[in-house]
Design a protein around this motif. Structure first.
Motif, PDB file in Angstrom:
ATOM      1  N   LEU A  32      31.404 -23.041 -11.449  1.00  0.00           N
ATOM      2  CA  LEU A  32      31.404 -23.099  -9.982  1.00  0.00           C
ATOM      3  C   LEU A  32      31.347 -24.549  -9.507  1.00  0.00           C
ATOM      4  O   LEU A  32      32.024 -24.918  -8.548  1.00  0.00           O
ATOM      5  CB  LEU A  32      30.228 -22.307  -9.406  1.00  0.00           C
ATOM      6  N   ARG A  33      30.581 -25.383 -10.191  1.00  0.00           N
ATOM      7  CA  ARG A  33      30.522 -26.802  -9.816  1.00  0.00           C
ATOM      8  C   ARG A  33      31.897 -27.467  -9.977  1.00  0.00           C
ATOM      9  O   ARG A  33      32.298 -28.279  -9.142  1.00  0.00           O
ATOM     10  CB  ARG A  33      29.486 -27.542 -10.657  1.00  0.00           C
ATOM     11  N   ARG A  34      32.621 -27.112 -11.045  1.00  0.00           N
ATOM     12  CA  ARG A  34      33.978 -27.661 -11.228  1.00  0.00           C
ATOM     13  C   ARG A  34      34.886 -27.240 -10.080  1.00  0.00           C
ATOM     14  O   ARG A  34      35.679 -28.035  -9.572  1.00  0.00           O
ATOM     15  CB  ARG A  34      34.568 -27.210 -12.565  1.00  0.00           C
ATOM     16  N   GLU A  35      34.781 -25.982  -9.669  1.00  0.00           N
ATOM     17  CA  GLU A  35      35.606 -25.498  -8.553  1.00  0.00           C
ATOM     18  C   GLU A  35      35.216 -26.193  -7.247  1.00  0.00           C
ATOM     19  O   GLU A  35      36.077 -26.468  -6.414  1.00  0.00           O
ATOM     20  CB  GLU A  35      35.506 -23.974  -8.425  1.00  0.00           C
ATOM     21  N   GLY A  67      37.684 -28.712  -4.956  1.00  0.00           N
ATOM     22  CA  GLY A  67      37.937 -28.390  -3.558  1.00  0.00           C
ATOM     23  C   GLY A  67      38.339 -26.943  -3.321  1.00  0.00           C
ATOM     24  O   GLY A  67      38.772 -26.600  -2.224  1.00  0.00           O
ATOM     25  N   ARG A  68      38.205 -26.086  -4.333  1.00  0.00           N
ATOM     26  CA  ARG A  68      38.583 -24.682  -4.153  1.00  0.00           C
ATOM     27  C   ARG A  68      37.405 -23.807  -3.724  1.00  0.00           C
ATOM     28  O   ARG A  68      37.610 -22.665  -3.313  1.00  0.00           O
ATOM     29  CB  ARG A  68      39.194 -24.141  -5.447  1.00  0.00           C
ATOM     30  N   THR A 126      28.663 -18.811  -0.710  1.00  0.00           N
ATOM     31  CA  THR A 126      28.653 -17.424  -0.247  1.00  0.00           C
ATOM     32  C   THR A 126      29.622 -16.603  -1.083  1.00  0.00           C
ATOM     33  O   THR A 126      30.542 -17.150  -1.704  1.00  0.00           O
ATOM     34  CB  THR A 126      29.068 -17.333   1.235  1.00  0.00           C
ATOM     35  N   LEU A 127      29.427 -15.301  -1.092  1.00  0.00           N
ATOM     36  CA  LEU A 127      30.364 -14.424  -1.801  1.00  0.00           C
ATOM     37  C   LEU A 127      31.738 -14.466  -1.136  1.00  0.00           C
ATOM     38  O   LEU A 127      32.758 -14.398  -1.821  1.00  0.00           O
ATOM     39  CB  LEU A 127      29.827 -12.994  -1.848  1.00  0.00           C
ATOM     40  N   ALA A 128      31.756 -14.639   0.182  1.00  0.00           N
ATOM     41  CA  ALA A 128      33.043 -14.778   0.877  1.00  0.00           C
ATOM     42  C   ALA A 128      33.753 -16.049   0.406  1.00  0.00           C
ATOM     43  O   ALA A 128      34.976 -16.052   0.216  1.00  0.00           O
ATOM     44  CB  ALA A 128      32.833 -14.804   2.387  1.00  0.00           C
ATOM     45  N   GLY A 129      32.984 -17.128   0.207  1.00  0.00           N
ATOM     46  CA  GLY A 129      33.560 -18.369  -0.307  1.00  0.00           C
ATOM     47  C   GLY A 129      34.110 -18.199  -1.713  1.00  0.00           C
ATOM     48  O   GLY A 129      35.167 -18.750  -2.058  1.00  0.00           O
ATOM     49  N   ARG A 148      41.161 -16.355  -4.507  1.00  0.00           N
ATOM     50  CA  ARG A 148      42.522 -16.289  -3.952  1.00  0.00           C
ATOM     51  C   ARG A 148      43.285 -17.577  -4.258  1.00  0.00           C
ATOM     52  O   ARG A 148      44.448 -17.554  -4.624  1.00  0.00           O
ATOM     53  CB  ARG A 148      42.477 -16.054  -2.442  1.00  0.00           C
ATOM     54  N   LYS A 149      42.610 -18.717  -4.109  1.00  0.00           N
ATOM     55  CA  LYS A 149      43.246 -20.010  -4.375  1.00  0.00           C
ATOM     56  C   LYS A 149      43.575 -20.193  -5.857  1.00  0.00           C
ATOM     57  O   LYS A 149      44.490 -20.933  -6.195  1.00  0.00           O
ATOM     58  CB  LYS A 149      42.329 -21.149  -3.920  1.00  0.00           C
TER      59      LYS A 149
END
Length: 114
Positions: A30-33, A37-38, A51-54, A60-61
């Motif tokens: 997650l830190r890499r993402e 910038g994703r 967030t789970l929405a994030g 999607r990206k």
């Protein structure tokens, strides 16, 4: 399990546990993402929250589109020559070869005519 608010901020470890219950993603992932910038984090009191929405948006990206095959096997006769913009290739057969003896006799005949 109680339903989680998709817009509620949560620590990265909790987000990994909830969003990827079967594994495959880590806090470091997650830190890499975030660095790429994703995934958009919130930094509160020096700690990252997502967030789970994030995470859904990040997924999607990260989706990979299916590529067209570089080549495919097509059975002979499927493409008709009248529908093709290019001329269809002919036989790969070479012109009939002349026997060595026939070639020699032709050469001798030309020499004798001189």
């Amino acid at each position: 399990m109680a339903e989680v608010d998709k817009t509620a901020p949560m620590r990265l470890a909790d987000a990994v546990r909830i969003a990827f219950p079967k594994g495959g993603m880590t806090v470091a992932g997650l830190r890499r993402e975030i660095n790429r910038g994703r995934l958009i984090p919130e930094k509160i009191a020096g700690k990252h929250f997502v967030t789970l929405a994030g995470i859904e948006e990040m997924r999607r990206k990260c989706r990979v589109e299916a590529k067209e095959p570089d080549s495919s096997f097509v059975l002979p006769g499927v493409t008709r020559p009248e529908g093709s913009p290019t001329e269809q290739p002919g036989s790969s057969e070479m012109a009939p070869s002349i026997a060595a003896q026939d070639a020699l006799s032709m050469k001798l005949q030309r020499l004798s005519e001189r």
